[in-house]
Design a protein around this motif. Structure first.
Motif, short mmCIF file in Angstrom:
data_model
loop_
_atom_site.label_atom_id
_atom_site.label_comp_id
_atom_site.label_asym_id
_atom_site.label_seq_id
_atom_site.Cartn_x
_atom_site.Cartn_y
_atom_site.Cartn_z
N HIS A 139 9.23 7.31 -1.40
CA HIS A 139 7.82 7.07 -1.10
C HIS A 139 7.73 5.95 -0.08
CE1 HIS A 139 5.87 9.33 -4.57
NE2 HIS A 139 7.18 9.45 -4.79
N ARG A 140 6.69 6.02 0.74
CA ARG A 140 6.54 5.06 1.83
C ARG A 140 5.47 4.02 1.47
NH1 ARG A 140 8.50 4.82 6.86
NH2 ARG A 140 7.26 4.06 8.62
N PHE A 141 5.81 2.76 1.68
CA PHE A 141 4.89 1.66 1.39
C PHE A 141 4.81 0.75 2.60
CE2 PHE A 141 6.57 3.08 -2.62
CZ PHE A 141 5.51 3.03 -3.50
N SER A 142 3.72 -0.02 2.70
CA SER A 142 3.61 -1.01 3.77
C SER A 142 2.84 -2.21 3.26
CB SER A 142 2.90 -0.44 5.00
OG SER A 142 1.50 -0.47 4.83
N ASP A 143 3.01 -3.33 3.95
CA ASP A 143 2.21 -4.51 3.65
C ASP A 143 1.02 -4.55 4.61
OD1 ASP A 143 3.24 -5.32 6.08
OD2 ASP A 143 4.63 -6.78 5.21
N SER A 144 0.26 -5.62 4.55
CA SER A 144 -0.94 -5.71 5.38
C SER A 144 -0.63 -5.83 6.86
CB SER A 144 -1.79 -6.92 4.94
OG SER A 144 -1.03 -8.12 5.03
N ASP A 145 0.63 -6.21 7.18
CA ASP A 145 1.04 -6.31 8.58
C ASP A 145 1.69 -5.03 9.08
OD1 ASP A 145 0.18 -8.98 8.82
OD2 ASP A 145 2.04 -9.70 7.91
N LEU A 146 1.61 -3.97 8.29
CA LEU A 146 2.18 -2.66 8.62
C LEU A 146 3.71 -2.71 8.80
CD1 LEU A 146 -0.53 -1.16 11.01
CD2 LEU A 146 -0.22 -0.81 8.55
N ASN A 147 4.37 -3.54 7.99
CA ASN A 147 5.81 -3.45 7.84
C ASN A 147 6.08 -2.41 6.76
OD1 ASN A 147 6.64 -5.67 9.64
ND2 ASN A 147 5.55 -6.95 8.14
N PHE A 148 6.92 -1.42 7.06
CA PHE A 148 7.11 -0.29 6.15
C PHE A 148 8.44 -0.35 5.43
CE2 PHE A 148 3.88 1.25 9.06
CZ PHE A 148 3.04 1.98 8.24
N ILE A 190 0.85 -1.18 0.00
CA ILE A 190 0.00 0.00 0.00
C ILE A 190 0.89 1.23 0.00
CG2 ILE A 190 -1.81 1.26 1.24
CD1 ILE A 190 -2.44 -1.46 2.63
N HIS A 191 0.57 2.18 -0.87
CA HIS A 191 1.35 3.41 -0.98
C HIS A 191 0.80 4.48 -0.05
CE1 HIS A 191 2.25 7.35 -3.17
NE2 HIS A 191 3.40 6.93 -2.69
N PHE A 192 1.70 5.11 0.69
CA PHE A 192 1.34 6.22 1.58
C PHE A 192 1.95 7.50 1.03
CE2 PHE A 192 0.81 2.55 4.24
CZ PHE A 192 -0.23 2.86 5.09
N PRO A 193 1.15 8.43 0.52
CA PRO A 193 1.70 9.69 0.03
C PRO A 193 2.45 10.43 1.13
CG PRO A 193 -0.59 9.43 -0.65
CD PRO A 193 -0.30 8.33 0.33
N ALA A 194 3.41 11.25 0.73
CA ALA A 194 4.27 11.93 1.69
C ALA A 194 3.46 12.79 2.67
CB ALA A 194 5.29 12.79 0.96
N ASP A 195 2.37 13.38 2.21
CA ASP A 195 1.58 14.26 3.09
C ASP A 195 0.58 13.50 3.95
OD1 ASP A 195 -0.12 13.49 1.10
OD2 ASP A 195 -0.67 15.51 0.45
N ILE A 214 11.55 6.82 -6.01
CA ILE A 214 10.88 6.75 -7.30
C ILE A 214 11.25 7.97 -8.10
CG2 ILE A 214 8.66 6.68 -8.50
CD1 ILE A 214 7.49 5.18 -6.16
N ASN A 215 11.81 7.76 -9.26
CA ASN A 215 12.18 8.86 -10.15
C ASN A 215 10.89 9.53 -10.66
OD1 ASN A 215 13.03 10.53 -12.25
ND2 ASN A 215 14.69 9.14 -12.84
N PRO A 216 10.71 10.81 -10.40
CA PRO A 216 9.46 11.47 -10.81
C PRO A 216 9.27 11.45 -12.33
CG PRO A 216 11.07 13.08 -10.06
CD PRO A 216 11.60 11.73 -9.68
#
Length: 212
Positions: free
Chosen positions: A193-202, A177-182, A207-209
């Protein structure tokens, strides 16, 4: 929507390159005298420069395709990964992902830096551990490339599996799951960019814009 990520373990994402403009070499010339794992053990105490023919062979798993890895490419020989420092633009035109290389380490310097074996020139400044290989003549002298392009498939892992010992490895992480910076109070470096799985491991991934 949950994206599927394929990333080099330096936490950089790239796509495979299938075009190149250099002549192919015979695979018979792709000699290997040692492995990346053995080289990693050799330079645990300090960098060293072989002065005999000593070749290592590996397949390119990452370079500057997609704009993520500048002045470097990663090879994998099945025992470990190594980063080759090259001061050139469009490295992917010379050594695309999936091509095998045999690298003659005679006169080059190898060192352990940031959890991965790195290959370059002896530094001209005490502020650096290695210098980049910039001359095409030196590249041709030390690197022989194979005659086919067969990219290695990424290995599938969960976010919780990721460690620094996997630096340089091509990996695939599904169902994140992608979490936007804001949307988070956690401060992360610019471009990540911050991502996590279903167990909330981050995990934070650059990512090159220009690629989005």
């Amino acid at each position: 929507m949950r994206p599927i990520l394929s990333a080099i373990l330096s936490l950089l994402i790239f796509t495979c390159c299938r075009s190149y403009s250099t002549p192919e070499e015979s695979r018979d010339e792709l000699v290997a005298h040692t492995t990346i794992e053995e080289l990693y053990q050799m330079c645990q105490i300090a960098p060293f420069t072989p002065h005999i023919e000593l070749r290592v062979r590996g397949k390119v798993v990452g370079c500057d395709r997609g704009g993520y890895l500048h002045n470097e490419l990663f090879i994998d020989d099945g025992t470990g990964r190594a980063k080759v420092l090259i001061e050139r633009y469009f490295i992917s035109n010379l050594y695309p992902e999936g091509v095998e290389l045999s690298i003659d380490l005679n006169g080059l310097t190898i060192a352990q830096i940031d959890h991965i074996l790195q290959i370059g020139l002896s530094p001209t400044s005490s502020k650096r551990t290695l210098d980049l290989i910039g001359s095409q003549q030196v590249l041709d002298q030390h690197i022989t490339r194979g005659n086919s392009i067969n990219p290695l498939p990424p290995k599938e892992y969960s976010v919780a599996d990721i460690t620094t010992t996997m630096c340089g490895e091509l990996v695939k992480i599904d169902n994140v799951i992608h979490f936007p910076a804001d949307s988070t109070d956690v401060k992360i470096a610019c471009g990540y960019h911050r991502f996590s799985d279903s167990d909330l491991n981050f995990i934070n991934i650059y990512i090159n814009p220009q690629s989005t």
